[in-house]
Design a protein around this motif. Structure first.
Motif, PDB file in Angstrom:
ATOM      1  N   ARG A 105       0.718  -1.385   0.157  1.00 13.17           N
ATOM      2  CA  ARG A 105       0.013  -0.031   0.095  1.00 13.17           C
ATOM      3  C   ARG A 105       0.850   1.271   0.111  1.00 13.17           C
ATOM      4  N   ALA A 106       2.100   1.222   0.831  1.00 14.32           N
ATOM      5  CA  ALA A 106       2.688   2.394   0.831  1.00 14.32           C
ATOM      6  C   ALA A 106       3.746   2.535  -0.547  1.00 14.32           C
ATOM      7  N   GLY A 107       3.698   1.281  -1.368  1.00 21.44           N
ATOM      8  CA  GLY A 107       4.702   1.591  -2.403  1.00 21.44           C
ATOM      9  C   GLY A 107       6.101   1.365  -1.956  1.00 21.44           C
ATOM     10  N   ALA A 108       6.398   0.559  -0.861  1.00 24.84           N
ATOM     11  CA  ALA A 108       7.623   0.571  -0.419  1.00 24.84           C
ATOM     12  C   ALA A 108       8.433  -0.652  -0.686  1.00 24.84           C
ATOM     13  N   GLY A 109       9.752  -0.756  -1.272  1.00 24.51           N
ATOM     14  CA  GLY A 109      10.504  -1.766  -1.432  1.00 24.51           C
ATOM     15  C   GLY A 109      11.483  -1.905  -0.182  1.00 24.51           C
ATOM     16  N   PRO A 110      12.380  -3.015  -0.188  1.00 20.52           N
ATOM     17  CA  PRO A 110      13.347  -3.354   0.596  1.00 20.52           C
ATOM     18  C   PRO A 110      14.332  -2.064   0.777  1.00 20.52           C
ATOM     19  N   ALA A 111      14.722  -1.275  -0.130  1.00 19.36           N
ATOM     20  CA  ALA A 111      15.581  -0.023  -0.108  1.00 19.36           C
ATOM     21  C   ALA A 111      15.012   1.023   0.732  1.00 19.36           C
ATOM     22  N   ASP A 112      13.481   1.133   0.825  1.00 17.33           N
ATOM     23  CA  ASP A 112      12.644   2.266   1.620  1.00 17.33           C
ATOM     24  C   ASP A 112      12.641   1.971   2.973  1.00 17.33           C
ATOM     25  N   ILE A 113      13.004   0.772   3.581  1.00 18.44           N
ATOM     26  CA  ILE A 113      12.956   0.497   4.916  1.00 18.44           C
ATOM     27  C   ILE A 113      14.262   0.462   5.793  1.00 18.44           C
ATOM     28  N   ASP A 114      14.486   1.331   6.488  1.00 12.50           N
ATOM     29  CA  ASP A 114      15.710   1.635   7.214  1.00 12.50           C
ATOM     30  C   ASP A 114      15.758   0.995   8.723  1.00 12.50           C
ATOM     31  N   LEU A 115      14.590   0.635   9.153  1.00 10.94           N
ATOM     32  CA  LEU A 115      14.409  -0.021  10.643  1.00 10.94           C
ATOM     33  C   LEU A 115      13.047  -0.802  10.565  1.00 10.94           C
ATOM     34  N   VAL A 116      13.250  -2.032  11.314  1.00  9.83           N
ATOM     35  CA  VAL A 116      11.964  -2.849  11.398  1.00  9.83           C
ATOM     36  C   VAL A 116      12.047  -2.859  12.861  1.00  9.83           C
ATOM     37  N   LEU A 117      10.684  -2.535  13.705  1.00 10.60           N
ATOM     38  CA  LEU A 117      10.367  -2.938  14.947  1.00 10.60           C
ATOM     39  C   LEU A 117       9.063  -3.751  15.070  1.00 10.60           C
ATOM     40  N   HIS A 118       9.162  -4.605  15.777  1.00 10.46           N
ATOM     41  CA  HIS A 118       8.219  -5.600  16.070  1.00 10.46           C
ATOM     42  C   HIS A 118       7.854  -5.533  17.753  1.00 10.46           C
ATOM     43  N   ALA A 119       6.421  -5.416  17.821  1.00  7.74           N
ATOM     44  CA  ALA A 119       5.961  -5.182  19.179  1.00  7.74           C
ATOM     45  C   ALA A 119       4.954  -6.564  19.560  1.00  7.74           C
ATOM     46  N   SER A 120       4.976  -6.847  20.833  1.00  9.52           N
ATOM     47  CA  SER A 120       4.242  -7.856  20.924  1.00  9.52           C
ATOM     48  C   SER A 120       3.782  -7.908  22.518  1.00  9.52           C
ATOM     49  N   LEU A 121       2.745  -8.815  22.798  1.00 16.62           N
ATOM     50  CA  LEU A 121       2.161  -9.023  24.187  1.00 16.62           C
ATOM     51  C   LEU A 121       2.746 -10.558  24.686  1.00 16.62           C
ATOM     52  N   TYR A 122       2.373 -11.366  24.177  1.00 14.67           N
ATOM     53  CA  TYR A 122       2.593 -12.802  24.573  1.00 14.67           C
ATOM     54  C   TYR A 122       3.828 -13.494  23.653  1.00 14.67           C
ATOM     55  N   PHE A 123       3.647 -14.806  23.902  1.00 15.79           N
ATOM     56  CA  PHE A 123       4.801 -15.765  23.646  1.00 15.79           C
ATOM     57  C   PHE A 123       4.511 -15.831  21.987  1.00 15.79           C
ATOM     58  N   GLN A 124       5.750 -15.590  21.322  1.00 18.91           N
ATOM     59  CA  GLN A 124       5.764 -15.483  19.722  1.00 18.91           C
ATOM     60  C   GLN A 124       6.001 -16.782  19.234  1.00 18.91           C
ATOM     61  N   GLY A 125       6.113 -17.864  19.858  1.00 20.78           N
ATOM     62  CA  GLY A 125       6.161 -19.403  19.219  1.00 20.78           C
ATOM     63  C   GLY A 125       7.131 -20.066  19.383  1.00 20.78           C
ATOM     64  N   HIS A 126       8.512 -19.174  19.682  1.00 17.51           N
ATOM     65  CA  HIS A 126       9.726 -20.059  20.073  1.00 17.51           C
ATOM     66  C   HIS A 126      10.378 -19.356  21.060  1.00 17.51           C
ATOM     67  N   HIS A 127      11.318 -20.151  21.963  1.00 12.58           N
ATOM     68  CA  HIS A 127      12.208 -19.356  23.047  1.00 12.58           C
ATOM     69  C   HIS A 127      13.229 -19.190  22.379  1.00 12.58           C
ATOM     70  N   LEU A 128      13.921 -17.752  22.874  1.00 12.41           N
ATOM     71  CA  LEU A 128      15.177 -17.526  22.642  1.00 12.41           C
ATOM     72  C   LEU A 128      15.459 -17.069  21.200  1.00 12.41           C
ATOM     73  N   TRP A 129      14.134 -16.621  20.449  1.00 18.69           N
ATOM     74  CA  TRP A 129      14.167 -16.195  19.235  1.00 18.69           C
ATOM     75  C   TRP A 129      13.808 -15.013  18.865  1.00 18.69           C
ATOM     76  N   ALA A 130      13.988 -14.458  17.751  1.00 17.01           N
ATOM     77  CA  ALA A 130      14.019 -12.995  17.286  1.00 17.01           C
ATOM     78  C   ALA A 130      12.776 -12.759  16.215  1.00 17.01           C
ATOM     79  N   PRO A 131      11.591 -12.590  16.664  1.00 20.67           N
ATOM     80  CA  PRO A 131      10.455 -12.423  15.938  1.00 20.67           C
ATOM     81  C   PRO A 131      10.741 -11.273  14.966  1.00 20.67           C
ATOM     82  N   ALA A 132      11.398 -10.038  15.539  1.00 18.91           N
ATOM     83  CA  ALA A 132      11.522  -9.010  14.449  1.00 18.91           C
ATOM     84  C   ALA A 132      12.482  -9.454  13.081  1.00 18.91           C
TER      85      ALA A 132
END
Length: 386
Positions: A105-132
Motif C-alpha cells: 500500500r505504501a509502494g515501499a520496497g526493501p531499499a525504503d525501509i531503514d528499521l523494522v520494529l516488532h511489538a508483542s504482548l505474549y509468547f511469539q512461538g519459540h524460545h530465545l528467538w528474534a521475531p522481528a
C-alpha cells in the motif's frame, strides 16, 4: 514510496491499516510519572505511508458461551459480540502478512525501509528467538536493523515513537516498518478469563512510517509513564527462575487484586486516571487542537465497562465516533489496537482528507500514549475492506 497502492487480500481474513507516532513534549501540569519527548511533529511529517491488519475469522460470543469459554455475566460486562481467533497462525506470521500488505500500500520496497520494529504482548512461538528478524525476512527482504519492542499493550505506540525518532536522527533514513502480532491461545492464556473485562484476540498489524510522503501525518505523540504501577501485573510474585509451581494459565486479575489490597483501590484508580489524562491532554495541546476537533478515535480494544470508565464518561466521547462498534467484533490485539483501529477508520471512510484522528494506547508498567494524526488524502486502497 507512493503511499497508495492496493494489495491483494489475505486468505480468510479481514485487512485494515494503521497509525503513526511522534515524540511528546512538556509534562502536563499535575500529570504523573514521566512525560516523554519534547516537541510536536514538524509541519512536514513524519508521514504514514501505509498500514494494514491481518485478522483471522471472528468467533461469535454466543459460540464461546456454548463452549463454556465464558459465562453470561462476563460476556455482558465486556459488551463483546465476537473475537478474532487464529487457527494455526502465530503472532509473527500474522504480523508478516499485515506487513506485506502495508508495504504494498505504501509502494515501499526493501531499499525504503531503514528499521523494522516488532511489538508483542505474549509468547511469539519459540524460545530465545528474534521475531522481528522473522518479520524482516518474510515481509521486507533487506538487512536493516530489526528489533523487538516489549511494552505489552502499549508496545505498538512505543515502537512508532522510537521509529519516528530513528528516522528523524538522520536525513539519510527514508522509512521504517512497525509491526505487532500475538496469538493469545490456551493453555497459557485464557482470552476471556485471564484479564476479566478485556477479551484478547489474535492478529497482526503493520504501519509504514516515512520521512517524506504519506496519506497522513503525525501532528503529535505523547507518552506518559508511571512505574509506581508496575506491580499491578506482578501481584506480589517473587522474582526467580521459572518454576513448575507457577500457575499454568496467566491470571492478571489475581495480580491486580493482590496489588490493590496493598496499595488501595482509590490510590490506584487515581494514578491510572491521571496517566490517561496527561497523555490525552498532552497530545491535543502539542497538536494545537481541541477534543471537539477530532473526527475519529482509535481507542484500545478494552471491554465496554473499561472504555466507559476510561474514555466515554470522563471525556464525553460518543462511542459512535470511536472504533468500539467495530472492535467489539475483534477483541484486544495486544500491542496492535491503535494501528488496527486507525486502519479501520481510514479504510471504511470514517475519516477522510482534513480529518483528525486521536490514537490512544495504554500498557502495563504503566505507560500511556496518545497521538493526533491528520489525514491528508484518501489512499487508493481505502474501501477495499469494510
Amino acid at each position: 514510496m507512493t503511499g497508495g497502492e492496493s494489495a491483494p487480500g489475505a486468505h480468510q481474513a479481514r485487512e485494515t491499516g494503521g497509525p503513526g507516532t511522534r515524540h511528546g513534549g512538556r509534562a502536563a501540569a499535575g500529570g504523573p510519572g514521566t512525560r516523554h519527548g519534547g516537541r510536536a511533529a514538524a509541519a512536514g511529517g513524519p508521514y504514514i505511508a501505509g498500514c494494514a491488519a491481518w485478522l483471522p475469522p471472528a468467533v461469535p460470543t454466543e459460540r464461546a458461551l456454548e463452549a463454556g469459554e465464558c459465562d453470561p455475566p462476563l460476556a455482558a460486562a465486556t459488551g463483546m459480540l465476537a473475537v478474532a481467533v487464529a487457527d494455526k497462525e502465530s503472532g509473527p506470521e500474522m504480523a508478516a502478512r499485515a506487513a506485506r500488505t502495508a508495504l504494498a500500500r505504501a509502494g515501499a520496497g526493501p531499499a525504503d525501509i531503514d528499521l523494522v520494529l516488532h511489538a508483542s504482548l505474549y509468547f511469539q512461538g519459540h524460545h530465545l528467538w528474534a521475531p522481528a528478524s522473522y518479520v524482516q525476512r518474510a515481509a521486507v527482504g533487506n538487512t536493516c536493523p530489526a528489533m523487538e519492542v516489549r511494552q505489552v499493550s502499549n508496545g505498538g505506540m512505543a515502537a512508532l515513537e522510537l521509529a519516528a525518532a530513528y528516522l528523524d536522527a538522520s536525513p539519510a533514513r527514508t522509512g521504517a516498518l512497525v509491526t505487532t502480532g500475538d496469538r493469545m491461545n490456551p493453555p497459557g492464556f485464557d482470552r476471556w478469563r485471564s484479564d476479566p473485562g478485556t477479551v484478547y484476540a489474535d492478529g497482526g498489524t503493520a504501519l509504514v512510517l516515512s520521512r517524506t510522503t504519506g496519506f497522513a501525518r503525525i501532528r503529535s505523540l505523547v507518552t506518559v509513564s508511571d512505574p509506581e504501577l508496575e506491580g499491578m501485573h506482578r501481584g506480589g510474585d517473587a522474582f526467580g527462575a521459572p518454576s513448575l509451581e507457577e500457575l499454568p494459565t496467566v491470571d492478571l486479575d489475581l495480580h491486580k487484586r493482590s496489588y490493590v489490597r496493598e496499595v488501595g483501590r482509590a490510590a490506584t484508580a487515581a494514578k491510572v486516571s491521571a496517566g490517561q489524562e496527561a497523555a490525552l491532554t498532552g497530545a491535543l495541546v502539542e497538536a494545537g487542537v481541541a477534543l471537539e476537533d477530532v473526527k475519529g478515535f482509535a481507542l484500545p480494544h478494552m471491554g465496554l465497562r473499561r472504555l466507559r470508565a476510561g474514555f466515554f464518561a470522563p471525556y464525553g466521547i460518543d462511542p459512535e465516533r470511536t472504533t468500539w462498534p467495530w472492535s467489539r467484533h475483534v477483541g484486544h490485539l495486544g500491542a496492535g489496537d491503535p494501528i488496527a483501529g486507525f486502519d479501520h477508520l481510514v479504510t471504511t471512510g470514517a475519516v477522510g482528507p482534513g480529518d483528525l484522528c486521536l490514537l490512544a494506547s495504554v500498557g502495563a508498567g504503566f505507560s500511556w500514549s496518545c497521538a493526533v494524526v491528520e489525514v491528508l488524502s484518501r489512499p487508493a486502497w481505502a474501501g477495499e475492506k469494510g
